[in-house]
Design a protein around this motif. Sequence first.
Motif, short mmCIF file in Angstrom:
data_model
loop_
_atom_site.label_atom_id
_atom_site.label_comp_id
_atom_site.label_asym_id
_atom_site.label_seq_id
_atom_site.Cartn_x
_atom_site.Cartn_y
_atom_site.Cartn_z
N PRO A 145 29.16 32.95 45.15
CA PRO A 145 28.32 31.88 44.61
C PRO A 145 28.22 31.86 43.09
O PRO A 145 28.08 30.80 42.49
CB PRO A 145 26.95 32.15 45.25
N HIS A 146 28.33 33.04 42.46
CA HIS A 146 28.17 33.10 41.01
C HIS A 146 29.30 32.39 40.27
O HIS A 146 29.10 31.92 39.14
CB HIS A 146 28.08 34.55 40.54
N SER A 147 30.48 32.28 40.88
CA SER A 147 31.58 31.58 40.21
C SER A 147 31.22 30.12 39.97
O SER A 147 31.59 29.53 38.95
CB SER A 147 32.87 31.69 41.01
N VAL A 148 30.48 29.53 40.91
CA VAL A 148 30.06 28.14 40.77
C VAL A 148 28.92 28.02 39.75
O VAL A 148 28.91 27.12 38.91
CB VAL A 148 29.63 27.57 42.14
N LEU A 149 27.97 28.94 39.80
CA LEU A 149 26.87 28.91 38.84
C LEU A 149 27.40 29.07 37.42
O LEU A 149 26.98 28.35 36.50
CB LEU A 149 25.86 30.02 39.14
N GLU A 150 28.31 30.01 37.21
CA GLU A 150 28.87 30.24 35.88
C GLU A 150 29.60 29.00 35.39
O GLU A 150 29.45 28.59 34.23
CB GLU A 150 29.83 31.43 35.91
N ASP B 243 34.80 40.64 35.97
CA ASP B 243 34.85 39.66 34.87
C ASP B 243 33.89 38.50 35.04
O ASP B 243 34.03 37.46 34.39
CB ASP B 243 36.27 39.12 34.66
N GLY B 244 32.90 38.66 35.91
CA GLY B 244 31.92 37.59 36.10
C GLY B 244 31.09 37.36 34.85
O GLY B 244 30.66 38.32 34.18
N TYR B 245 30.87 36.11 34.52
CA TYR B 245 30.11 35.62 33.37
C TYR B 245 30.76 35.94 32.03
O TYR B 245 30.19 35.63 30.98
CB TYR B 245 28.66 36.11 33.41
N PRO C 238 35.82 29.41 35.63
CA PRO C 238 35.69 30.69 34.92
C PRO C 238 37.02 31.41 34.71
O PRO C 238 37.28 31.97 33.63
CB PRO C 238 34.76 31.51 35.84
N VAL C 239 37.89 31.40 35.71
CA VAL C 239 39.15 32.11 35.57
C VAL C 239 40.09 31.40 34.59
O VAL C 239 40.91 32.04 33.92
CB VAL C 239 39.82 32.31 36.96
N ILE C 240 39.96 30.09 34.47
CA ILE C 240 40.76 29.36 33.47
C ILE C 240 40.36 29.79 32.06
O ILE C 240 41.21 30.00 31.19
CB ILE C 240 40.61 27.84 33.65
N LEU C 241 39.06 29.94 31.85
CA LEU C 241 38.61 30.34 30.51
C LEU C 241 38.92 31.79 30.20
O LEU C 241 39.24 32.13 29.05
CB LEU C 241 37.11 30.07 30.35
N THR C 242 38.85 32.68 31.19
CA THR C 242 39.12 34.09 30.92
C THR C 242 40.62 34.37 30.79
O THR C 242 41.05 35.16 29.95
CB THR C 242 38.52 34.99 32.01
#
Length: 595
Positions: A211-216, A135-137, A328-332
């Motif tokens: 690292p992508h969780s922070v970039l997203e 579920d990234g991005y 990101p997980v809050i929004l998804t």
Amino acid sequence: MAFNHYILVCGGTGCESSNADKIYKNLKAAAEGHNIEKDVQIVKTGCFGFCEKGPIVKVLPEESFYVEVKPEDAEEIIGEHIVKGRPVSRLQYREAGKENAGIENISFYQKQVRVVLRNCGFINPEDINEYIARDGYAALEKALFSMSPDDVIEELKTSGLRGRGGAGFPTWRKWLFTKQVEDADQKYVVCNADEGDPGAYMDRSVLEGDPHSVLEAMAIAGYTVGASKGFIYIRAEYPLAINRLKIAIAQARELGLLGDSILGSEFSFDIEIRLGAGAFVCGEETALLASIEGERGMPKPRPPFPATKGLWDKPTVINNVETWANIPVILTKGGEWFAGIGTESSKGTKVFALTGKINNSGLVEVPMGTPLRDIVYNIGGGIPNGRKFKAVQTGGPSGGVITADNIDVPIDFEHLQELGSIMGSGGMIVMDEDDCIVDVAKFYLEFTVEESCGKCAPCRIGGRKLYNILDKISKGKGTAEDLEKIQSIGHAMKRASLCGLGQTAPNPALSSMHYFADEYRAHIEDKNCPAGVCTDLVRYTVIEDKCIGCGLCARKCPVSCISGEKRQPHFIDQDKCIKCGECFNACKFDAILRK
């Protein structure tokens, strides 16, 4: 491509320092040697969290959890487990009374809820496709095409997420302040990865493993507040995290997830890395921003706050790594889902670096409100060698102690504050009966004195005064008046210091003195260190009727200050003794008295 087996190898800094990279390479070589490289995928992940038992190798689908793996074990894992289908029992983690456990049966993990650490230990942090597969991005896509900036802020408000960097300020409110500045020609988003607390490594591990969780999250913030540029400020002592961030940024740009017209939208946002020199004070927002600007990292008076006047005097959203990783997980999954974890006023989870006198040290993520007892005994496995629990220092140099009397208190923002401590970024150092509380407070004061930028007198002078008093007490030269001075100076620093470092620097002394007044008085009145740590107050002597003259103490003594004939009581020369305690630890007959 489907594989019959997946082998996950911990690739965090801790395991890398114990030859995890060699384990990974040996596993690859062994798979090729058995001609099964097409049947097994070997992945280097981030930190599994269970640092005490690293390096860790996990084999799927069997969920075999191998601990303390060495490079020479790779051939056996491939040859026995993968080729012959026989798990290597000697490497599997086992607990008393349990069969063998996949990860779901291991006590260390059972009470944890992994939100921030959801991908650490599960994906290859250097492959963006593995992040996308989990579920990234998706949250960024949802924000750009299904939500307005106000919708994003409302979702964060519903979630109740508070900043995980220390103060616990509501994240949605900080973002709203920046969004509401309408006349700014430029706005910024900043990630504070300048993790400097002794014993803390939460943020580093997230950046190494996901690292992508922070970039997203930073891109989502940019869209929400109207910023087009982001900076990640990270200390140069984190080379692995820095390298993985560079790879992640390049991959995100290549796929159109950073840069111009993200995902074909009208929104453009990019991120740059800035390296810090390891100054603890640069964890403070205004000092960090000054450092990014190329100035000396020193705090500035507030207001104005960075949210309205920050980097280059432009509106700036600044959060720490753990806060960003929640976004990101809050929004998804939705703000209500997140708000269902934790307590009424402290929502979600908190990541702690559990270290010190604990059997299972490592990264721990638990719901807010989890009792300290669960962390220390159920997750941490209790105190080594049957010693008694004494206290936990939370919040690092800015925090305070939680004692055995309060071990059932829920760990959240409010309860820690009531106890005279703070959440801080998440360091949690456990102490046992062999730790001297005066020495611990002295250690933290020495740290903050060294790290003070020196800009304001209350911190610069007050911190040094407090350290000198503690040093005096630890040498048996303290007086009752010194305890009053600690109170007076400490409260003055809290009121008058310019930034949070100076305002919270007295906490270790004030907190420990409140809960361990008897131990302070023992140092002052009895000239005695009950824990036997303060060397100026310790004396080792031989109990003659217990000493059998085995000579073990003499052989262990590094300065040869113990003498005596065989099978005759020995003698310690007090003029030569450096009070290291080696004789006390070595004696098997309790013939050495420490007092």
